[in-house]
Design an enzyme around this catalytic site. Structure first.
Site, mmCIF file in Angstrom:
data_model
loop_
_atom_site.group_PDB
_atom_site.id
_atom_site.type_symbol
_atom_site.label_atom_id
_atom_site.label_comp_id
_atom_site.label_asym_id
_atom_site.label_seq_id
_atom_site.Cartn_x
_atom_site.Cartn_y
_atom_site.Cartn_z
ATOM 1 N N CYS A 1 0.834 -1.202 0.000
ATOM 2 C CA CYS A 1 0.000 0.000 0.000
ATOM 3 C C CYS A 1 0.875 1.262 0.000
ATOM 4 O O CYS A 1 1.499 1.570 -1.002
ATOM 5 C CB CYS A 1 -0.976 -0.039 1.164
ATOM 6 N N HIS B 1 -3.472 -5.132 0.753
ATOM 7 C CA HIS B 1 -2.886 -5.530 2.043
ATOM 8 C C HIS B 1 -2.915 -7.058 2.177
ATOM 9 O O HIS B 1 -3.798 -7.616 2.834
ATOM 10 C CB HIS B 1 -3.649 -4.877 3.199
ATOM 11 N N GLU C 1 -1.206 -8.962 3.995
ATOM 12 C CA GLU C 1 -1.050 -9.418 5.383
ATOM 13 C C GLU C 1 -2.369 -9.568 6.111
ATOM 14 O O GLU C 1 -2.452 -10.258 7.139
ATOM 15 C CB GLU C 1 -0.122 -8.455 6.146
#
Length: 245
Positions: A111, A216, A218
């Site tokens: 990001c 994202h 994660e």
């Protein structure tokens, strides 16, 4: 992977917490690196030289999400819809990134980290896609962070294409309003949202693992846009560790 796990340095921003200036990082980044087979080391923005020395102990660098990037760093004045910026953090991360590139470390930007990667190498950003582009889709979702909300098209014969299982379409989550605009000669775009917004960039040198993704991973569950992407980054870090042994 055999032997000692690869170490990933993650840059960390500073913010006030309970009245104290604190190092702040979403725990999801460290958890994701551990799950992918790496060991995270946090690089707080207190001293750039200390970060450089810490980076020498790392096998790769992760640039995480965060505040907007100050348009000063790509030669523009702020638009009305620019969000919160932290120019000291921008300067710090650009310096750490350049040191990582000098040390030939694998780099993953997430990001905001993708914006830092693009700007550090000479590119520019849309400060606010909503006011600068027409017919754009929703890039800052209100769905839970683990839920993918829009599709992206992945360029074939790219690093991103290879490490996500050679898939040309992925579903991703989205929490941004800045985005890559002009791309420096050292990078190329390798994924696009349906509205044309660039969703990933990577090095033009196939021997370098330099990848930035606008979503994202994660935060996602075990999908190609998360698991195989992060595992591919950790493999590159492991290969870098072996190269230096």
């Amino acid at each position: 992977m055999n032997g000692i796990l690869p170490v990933v340095g993650i840059t960390v921003s500073s913010s006030m917490h309970n009245g104290n200036l604190s190092s702040i990082l979403n725990l999801a980044y460290s958890k994701a690196i551990i799950k992918a087979g790496g060991l995270p080391i946090l690089l707080p923005s207190v001293d750039r030289e200390a970060a450089y020395k810490s980076l020498a102990l790392c096998d790769g660098l992760l640039l995480p999400g965060g505040d907007d990037i100050d348009p000063f760093f790509f030669g523009e004045e702020p638009v009305q819809s620019l969000g919160k910026v932290n120019p000291q953090q921008d300067d710090y991360e650009i310096g750490v990134l350049n040191e990582a590139l000098e040390q030939n470390k694998p780099v993953l930007g997430i990001c905001r980290g993708t914006g830092i990667l693009n700007v550090a190498l000479g590119g520019t950003l849309f400060q606010d896609v909503g006011s600068e582009l027409k017919n754009y889709i929703k890039h800052h979702q209100e769905a839970p962070r683990s839920v993918p909300t829009h599709s992206i098209a992945v360029v074939e014969n790219s690093l991103l294409h290879d490490i996500t299982g050679r898939k040309t379409n992925l579903r991703v989550n989205s929490f941004h309003h800045q985005a890559v605009k002009s791309i420096p000669s050292a990078l190329r775009p390798v994924a696009f949202a349906p509205d044309g917004v660039i969703e990933a960039v990577e090095s033009v040198n196939p021997k370098q693992f330099i990848l930035g993704v606008q979503w994202h991973p994660e935060e996602l569950n075990d999908t190609p846009s998360r698991a195989t992407l992060l595992e591919g980054f950790i493999r590159a870090c492991h290969a870098n560790k072996k190269r230096l042994q």
